[in-house]
Design a protein around this motif. Structure first.
Motif, PDB file in Angstrom:
ATOM      1  N   GLY A   8       0.843  -1.199   0.000  1.00 27.65           N
ATOM      2  CA  GLY A   8       0.000   0.000   0.000  1.00 27.65           C
ATOM      3  C   GLY A   8       0.871   1.239   0.000  1.00 27.65           C
ATOM      4  N   LEU A   9       0.233   2.362  -0.201  1.00 27.40           N
ATOM      5  CA  LEU A   9       0.979   3.624  -0.271  1.00 27.40           C
ATOM      6  C   LEU A   9       1.572   4.013   1.081  1.00 27.40           C
ATOM      7  CD1 LEU A   9      -1.154   6.032  -2.471  1.00 27.40           C
ATOM      8  CD2 LEU A   9       1.239   5.464  -2.810  1.00 27.40           C
ATOM      9  N   LYS A  14       1.126  -0.014   6.933  1.00 25.68           N
ATOM     10  CA  LYS A  14       1.751  -1.341   6.779  1.00 25.68           C
ATOM     11  C   LYS A  14       2.595  -1.737   7.994  1.00 25.68           C
ATOM     12  CE  LYS A  14       3.224   0.558   3.263  1.00 25.68           C
ATOM     13  NZ  LYS A  14       3.988   1.154   2.215  1.00 25.68           N
ATOM     14  N   ASP A  33      11.916  -1.858   4.512  1.00 25.33           N
ATOM     15  CA  ASP A  33      12.690  -0.614   4.655  1.00 25.33           C
ATOM     16  C   ASP A  33      13.695  -0.715   5.807  1.00 25.33           C
ATOM     17  OD1 ASP A  33      11.581   0.753   2.534  1.00 25.33           O
ATOM     18  OD2 ASP A  33      10.096   1.815   3.722  1.00 25.33           O
ATOM     19  N   ILE A  44      16.683   5.645   4.861  1.00 24.35           N
ATOM     20  CA  ILE A  44      16.123   5.684   3.500  1.00 24.35           C
ATOM     21  C   ILE A  44      16.386   7.072   2.888  1.00 24.35           C
ATOM     22  CG2 ILE A  44      13.995   5.520   2.125  1.00 24.35           C
ATOM     23  CD1 ILE A  44      14.739   2.843   3.394  1.00 24.35           C
ATOM     24  N   PHE A  48      18.482   7.772  -0.643  1.00 26.89           N
ATOM     25  CA  PHE A  48      17.939   8.547  -1.766  1.00 26.89           C
ATOM     26  C   PHE A  48      18.841   9.756  -2.071  1.00 26.89           C
ATOM     27  CE2 PHE A  48      13.595   7.592  -3.414  1.00 26.89           C
ATOM     28  CZ  PHE A  48      13.346   6.422  -2.722  1.00 26.89           C
ATOM     29  N   PHE A  56      18.308   2.631  -4.538  1.00 21.71           N
ATOM     30  CA  PHE A  56      17.361   2.186  -3.513  1.00 21.71           C
ATOM     31  C   PHE A  56      16.486   1.050  -4.057  1.00 21.71           C
ATOM     32  CE2 PHE A  56      13.046   2.318  -1.771  1.00 21.71           C
ATOM     33  CZ  PHE A  56      13.321   1.981  -0.448  1.00 21.71           C
ATOM     34  N   ARG A  57      15.998   1.214  -5.279  1.00 18.72           N
ATOM     35  CA  ARG A  57      15.117   0.187  -5.862  1.00 18.72           C
ATOM     36  C   ARG A  57      15.850  -1.146  -6.044  1.00 18.72           C
ATOM     37  NH1 ARG A  57      10.525   2.089  -4.176  1.00 18.72           N
ATOM     38  NH2 ARG A  57      10.116   4.197  -4.904  1.00 18.72           N
ATOM     39  N   GLU A  60      16.085  -2.657  -2.667  1.00 18.58           N
ATOM     40  CA  GLU A  60      14.737  -3.104  -2.294  1.00 18.58           C
ATOM     41  C   GLU A  60      14.408  -4.458  -2.954  1.00 18.58           C
ATOM     42  OE1 GLU A  60      11.401  -0.621  -3.794  1.00 18.58           O
ATOM     43  OE2 GLU A  60      10.754  -0.532  -1.713  1.00 18.58           O
ATOM     44  N   GLY A  78       7.857  -1.471   1.386  1.00 15.16           N
ATOM     45  CA  GLY A  78       7.842  -0.056   0.990  1.00 15.16           C
ATOM     46  C   GLY A  78       6.771   0.146  -0.081  1.00 15.16           C
ATOM     47  N   GLY A  80       6.662   1.453  -2.876  1.00 14.33           N
ATOM     48  CA  GLY A  80       6.976   1.409  -4.302  1.00 14.33           C
ATOM     49  C   GLY A  80       7.244   0.025  -4.867  1.00 14.33           C
ATOM     50  N   ARG A 117      10.140  10.539   4.401  1.00 20.23           N
ATOM     51  CA  ARG A 117       9.791   9.993   3.081  1.00 20.23           C
ATOM     52  C   ARG A 117      10.316  10.907   1.965  1.00 20.23           C
ATOM     53  NH1 ARG A 117       5.462   8.413   6.538  1.00 20.23           N
ATOM     54  NH2 ARG A 117       5.220   6.164   6.469  1.00 20.23           N
ATOM     55  N   PRO A 118      11.440  10.493   1.364  1.00 18.08           N
ATOM     56  CA  PRO A 118      12.093  11.353   0.371  1.00 18.08           C
ATOM     57  C   PRO A 118      11.185  11.727  -0.802  1.00 18.08           C
ATOM     58  CG  PRO A 118      13.051   9.121   0.406  1.00 18.08           C
ATOM     59  CD  PRO A 118      12.178   9.235   1.598  1.00 18.08           C
ATOM     60  N   LEU A 119      10.267  10.853  -1.182  1.00 11.03           N
ATOM     61  CA  LEU A 119       9.427  11.155  -2.347  1.00 11.03           C
ATOM     62  C   LEU A 119       8.406  12.251  -2.051  1.00 11.03           C
ATOM     63  CD1 LEU A 119       8.656   7.625  -3.854  1.00 11.03           C
ATOM     64  CD2 LEU A 119      10.333   9.297  -4.605  1.00 11.03           C
ATOM     65  N   ARG A 135      -0.437   3.875  -8.992  1.00 15.50           N
ATOM     66  CA  ARG A 135      -0.210   2.555  -8.383  1.00 15.50           C
ATOM     67  C   ARG A 135      -1.468   1.780  -8.020  1.00 15.50           C
ATOM     68  NH1 ARG A 135       4.447   4.278  -4.060  1.00 15.50           N
ATOM     69  NH2 ARG A 135       6.182   4.587  -5.522  1.00 15.50           N
TER      70      ARG A 135
HETATM   71  C1  S3P Z   1       8.380   4.603  -0.973  1.00 14.37           C
HETATM   72  C2  S3P Z   1       7.819   4.286   0.244  1.00 14.37           C
HETATM   73  C3  S3P Z   1       8.595   4.231   1.504  1.00 14.37           C
HETATM   74  C4  S3P Z   1      10.063   3.931   1.210  1.00 14.37           C
HETATM   75  C5  S3P Z   1      10.611   4.887   0.199  1.00 14.37           C
HETATM   76  C6  S3P Z   1       9.830   4.868  -1.126  1.00 14.37           C
HETATM   77  C7  S3P Z   1       7.495   4.648  -2.178  1.00 14.37           C
HETATM   78  O1  S3P Z   1       8.064   3.232   2.366  1.00 14.37           O
HETATM   79  O2  S3P Z   1      10.220   2.617   0.765  1.00 14.37           O
HETATM   80  O3  S3P Z   1      10.570   6.169   0.768  1.00 14.37           O
HETATM   81  O4  S3P Z   1       8.018   4.599  -3.302  1.00 14.37           O
HETATM   82  O5  S3P Z   1       6.255   4.705  -2.005  1.00 14.37           O
HETATM   83  P1  S3P Z   1       6.652   3.369   3.159  1.00 14.37           P
HETATM   84  O6  S3P Z   1       5.574   3.010   2.183  1.00 14.37           O
HETATM   85  O7  S3P Z   1       6.764   2.384   4.263  1.00 14.37           O
HETATM   86  O8  S3P Z   1       6.560   4.781   3.636  1.00 14.37           O
END
Ligand code: S3P
Length: 169
Positions: A8-9, A14, A33, A44, A48, A56-57, A60, A78, A80, A117-119, A135
């Protein structure tokens, strides 16, 4: 018993729900994470900032490949991971996938002010909305979908367990 994998987002709960669910079922809890941070010895945000999202990906996906070999775990991922189909294939090998659903407005309310959360550094509201749109179809490939809006943790956990029992029948 298969793993229970939560997707999930960001802000969908989670980690919080995963820990409580694991406790209730007497299973170990794993958070992708946290594993990445421990192994890289960096947060994290630092990964980034210093190395970029691409690395990172990769970390992951490697982590997911590794933990997908385990059994009887509750796994929090995470947000993503769904963007790489290989991650989903790996998680499905030993796991049942549960999508914790919530809309972008609710997610924003839950995570505003959180700087981990860097994004979401710039324009978090729009970013969440765009990520939700992009997503959602991927999250909906889950085996079980639980809407989490306006629900207490215990209600979400009970719903996951009920749906899991029906699914595993
Ligand atoms: C991300 C979600 C983050 C972490 C990273 C990227 C994403 O995890 O993996 O910052 O791409 O949605 P959470 O969903 O646990 O915040």
């Amino acid at each position: 018993m298969k793993n229970i994998v939560l997707i999930g987002l960001m802000g969908s709960g989670k980690t919080t729900i995963g820990k409580l669910l694991a406790q209730k079922l007497g299973l170990n809890f794993i958070d992708t994470d946290s594993i990445i941070e421990k192994e890289a010895n960096k947060t994290i945000n630092e990964i980034f900032e210093n190395y970029g999202e691409e690395l990172f990906r990769k970390l992951e996906s490697n982590t997911i490949k590794e933990i997908s070999k385990r059994e009887e775990k509750v796994i929090s991922t995470g947000g993503g991971i769904v963007e790489n189909p290989e991650n989903m294939q790996n998680l499905r090998k030993n796991g049942i996938i549960v999508y914790l659903e919530a809309g972008p407005k609710e997610l924003y309310e839950r995570i505003k002010g959180d700087n981990n959360r860097p994004l979401l550094k710039n324009n978090p509201k729009d970013t969440l909305k765009n990520l939700f749109e992009k997503r959602s179809p991927l999250y909906k490939q889950a085996d079980i979908i639980v809407n989490t809006e306006h629900k207490e943790s215990y209600e979400i956990i009970n719903e996951i367990i009920e749906k899991y029992k029906n699914y595993a029948k």
